[in-house]
Design a protein around this motif. Structure first.
Motif, PDB file in Angstrom:
ATOM      1  N   VAL A  14      13.933  22.692 -17.900  1.00  0.00           N
ATOM      2  CA  VAL A  14      13.029  22.882 -19.027  1.00  0.00           C
ATOM      3  C   VAL A  14      12.652  21.540 -19.646  1.00  0.00           C
ATOM      4  CG1 VAL A  14      12.847  23.818 -21.372  1.00  0.00           C
ATOM      5  CG2 VAL A  14      13.796  25.227 -19.524  1.00  0.00           C
ATOM      6  N   GLU A  15      13.621  20.647 -19.784  1.00  0.00           N
ATOM      7  CA  GLU A  15      13.336  19.331 -20.355  1.00  0.00           C
ATOM      8  C   GLU A  15      12.339  18.555 -19.512  1.00  0.00           C
ATOM      9  OE1 GLU A  15      17.766  18.632 -22.359  1.00  0.00           O
ATOM     10  OE2 GLU A  15      17.040  17.303 -20.768  1.00  0.00           O
ATOM     11  N   THR A  16      12.352  18.786 -18.209  1.00  0.00           N
ATOM     12  CA  THR A  16      11.501  18.016 -17.298  1.00  0.00           C
ATOM     13  C   THR A  16      10.123  18.622 -17.135  1.00  0.00           C
ATOM     14  OG1 THR A  16      13.462  17.317 -16.061  1.00  0.00           O
ATOM     15  CG2 THR A  16      11.341  17.077 -14.957  1.00  0.00           C
ATOM     16  N   VAL A  17      10.057  19.945 -16.973  1.00  0.00           N
ATOM     17  CA  VAL A  17       8.776  20.560 -16.594  1.00  0.00           C
ATOM     18  C   VAL A  17       8.269  21.598 -17.588  1.00  0.00           C
ATOM     19  CG1 VAL A  17       9.268  20.175 -14.158  1.00  0.00           C
ATOM     20  CG2 VAL A  17       9.833  22.380 -15.181  1.00  0.00           C
ATOM     21  N   GLY A  18       9.053  21.954 -18.592  1.00  0.00           N
ATOM     22  CA  GLY A  18       8.596  22.964 -19.541  1.00  0.00           C
ATOM     23  C   GLY A  18       8.999  24.363 -19.146  1.00  0.00           C
ATOM     24  N   VAL A  19       8.285  25.349 -19.683  1.00  0.00           N
ATOM     25  CA  VAL A  19       8.685  26.752 -19.565  1.00  0.00           C
ATOM     26  C   VAL A  19       7.779  27.557 -18.643  1.00  0.00           C
ATOM     27  CG1 VAL A  19       9.105  28.862 -20.928  1.00  0.00           C
ATOM     28  CG2 VAL A  19       9.742  26.638 -21.857  1.00  0.00           C
ATOM     29  N   GLU A  20       6.583  27.054 -18.349  1.00  0.00           N
ATOM     30  CA  GLU A  20       5.663  27.807 -17.490  1.00  0.00           C
ATOM     31  C   GLU A  20       6.313  28.106 -16.141  1.00  0.00           C
ATOM     32  OE1 GLU A  20       2.860  29.135 -18.201  1.00  0.00           O
ATOM     33  OE2 GLU A  20       2.411  28.179 -20.141  1.00  0.00           O
ATOM     34  N   PRO A  21       6.315  29.368 -15.713  1.00  0.00           N
ATOM     35  CA  PRO A  21       7.025  29.744 -14.478  1.00  0.00           C
ATOM     36  C   PRO A  21       6.610  28.953 -13.246  1.00  0.00           C
ATOM     37  CG  PRO A  21       6.447  31.699 -15.725  1.00  0.00           C
ATOM     38  CD  PRO A  21       5.765  30.548 -16.405  1.00  0.00           C
ATOM     39  N   TRP A  22       5.333  28.649 -13.111  1.00  0.00           N
ATOM     40  CA  TRP A  22       4.869  27.977 -11.888  1.00  0.00           C
ATOM     41  C   TRP A  22       5.406  26.559 -11.777  1.00  0.00           C
ATOM     42  CZ3 TRP A  22       1.686  23.607 -12.044  1.00  0.00           C
ATOM     43  CH2 TRP A  22       1.095  23.303 -13.272  1.00  0.00           C
ATOM     44  N   ARG A  23       5.763  25.960 -12.901  1.00  0.00           N
ATOM     45  CA  ARG A  23       6.385  24.637 -12.859  1.00  0.00           C
ATOM     46  C   ARG A  23       7.911  24.736 -12.868  1.00  0.00           C
ATOM     47  NH1 ARG A  23       2.322  23.084 -16.839  1.00  0.00           N
ATOM     48  NH2 ARG A  23       3.935  23.322 -18.454  1.00  0.00           N
ATOM     49  N   LEU A  24       8.416  25.727 -13.561  1.00  0.00           N
ATOM     50  CA  LEU A  24       9.863  25.865 -13.745  1.00  0.00           C
ATOM     51  C   LEU A  24      10.572  26.326 -12.482  1.00  0.00           C
ATOM     52  CD1 LEU A  24      12.142  25.701 -15.888  1.00  0.00           C
ATOM     53  CD2 LEU A  24      11.630  28.096 -16.466  1.00  0.00           C
TER      54      LEU A  24
END
Length: 277
Positions: free
Chosen positions: A36-46
């Motif tokens: 989460v710290e690196t890419v956030g919460v959006e599922p496609w990135r997480l």
């Protein structure tokens, strides 16, 4: 207190609330917090979904390669189970604090395939200070050009710990890529003797506050010499120098490993459980 019915899919609009929830339990949530710290919460990135219950996220759960309940009580666990039941099981394990994992598995066990193994008591241990045993000076970060020598030891560790060959399905391409990623990030540690790996360990998850050590392995011919203890101490020293808490979890029945970690300076801060499929 009136709570929102059901578990909802979170996105980057919920990022600050998610970060606050994870920060409230940094050792137990390190695996998810690091992403989460690196890419956030959006599922496609997480690489998975975060489910939340309540406006203040009284409940929080990650669903991806692993299903990881992060926060809640029995009510929130039921909401997670309801959402998980509506999907086909795609995770390889259910892992996290045992007070969340075991009730969640109780809710899911009649609806999902049988578990291959349930590990109900895995002490979660942590230390924020320099190790109390001397770190092995021969243990160092693995170089990218050493992947081919390191990989067989990583596979051997996985077979011993998980009981499944990580090369199944794709011939090992996915596992190789994961190990290469850890090496490239400077999170794989090794000691070589005559070109052969005799100790290895990784920092499997690294958040801004915690590093979770995993994959501790000693070559069978080198066991019983304290190498696991001094090697792990070297990884702990690396994390503490970087001003992070060192953590790990271990099976309760593995008394020798638990005693070694205690000698290093680890203290139990909770208990995990794992359900393997």
């Amino acid at each position: 207190m009136l709570r929102t019915a059901g578990a909802r899919l979170l996105d980057d609009r919920d990022r600050s609330k998610v970060r606050s929830a994870l920060d409230a339990d940094p050792v137990a949530t390190c695996m998810v917090a690091s992403r989460v710290e690196t890419v956030g919460v959006e599922p496609w990135r997480l690489g998975g979904e975060l489910w939340g219950v309540g406006g203040r996220l009284d409940g929080l759960c990650f669903s991806g390669a692993n299903l990881v309940p992060l926060r809640g009580d029995r009510t929130e666990v039921r909401h997670f189970a309801d959402r998980a039941r509506r999907q086909r099981r795609s995770c390889s394990s259910l892992v996290g604090r045992r007070e969340l994992v075991l009730p969640l598995w109780e809710e899911l066990s009649e609806h999902w395939d049988s578990a291959r193994e349930v590990r109900p008591d895995q002490p979660l241990m942590a230390t924020a200070v320099a190790p109390t045993v001397t770190p092995d000076p021969a243990v160092r970060q693995t170089r990218p050009d050493e992947l081919e020598r390191y990989l067989p030891a990583a596979i051997a560790m996985f077979l011993e710990e998980v009981g499944v060959d990580p090369r199944l399905g794709d011939g090992g391409a996915g596992y190789r890529a994961r190990v290469a990623e850890l090496i490239g990030a400077g999170r794989a540690f090794v000691r070589f003797e005559q070109g052969e790996v005799v100790f290895k360990a990784e920092i499997g998850a690294l958040s801004s506050r915690v590093g979770q050590i995993q994959g501790v392995w000693v070559h069978p011919e080198w066991r019983g010499r304290g190498l696991g203890q001094s090697g792990t101490a070297a990884v702990v020293a690396h994390l503490v120098r970087a001003r992070r808490v060192a953590s790990l979890y271990v099976n309760a029945f593995n008394t020798p490993a638990r005693r070694a970690y205690e000698r290093i300076g680890f203290e139990q801060v909770g208990s995990f459980a794992t359900v393997l499929f």
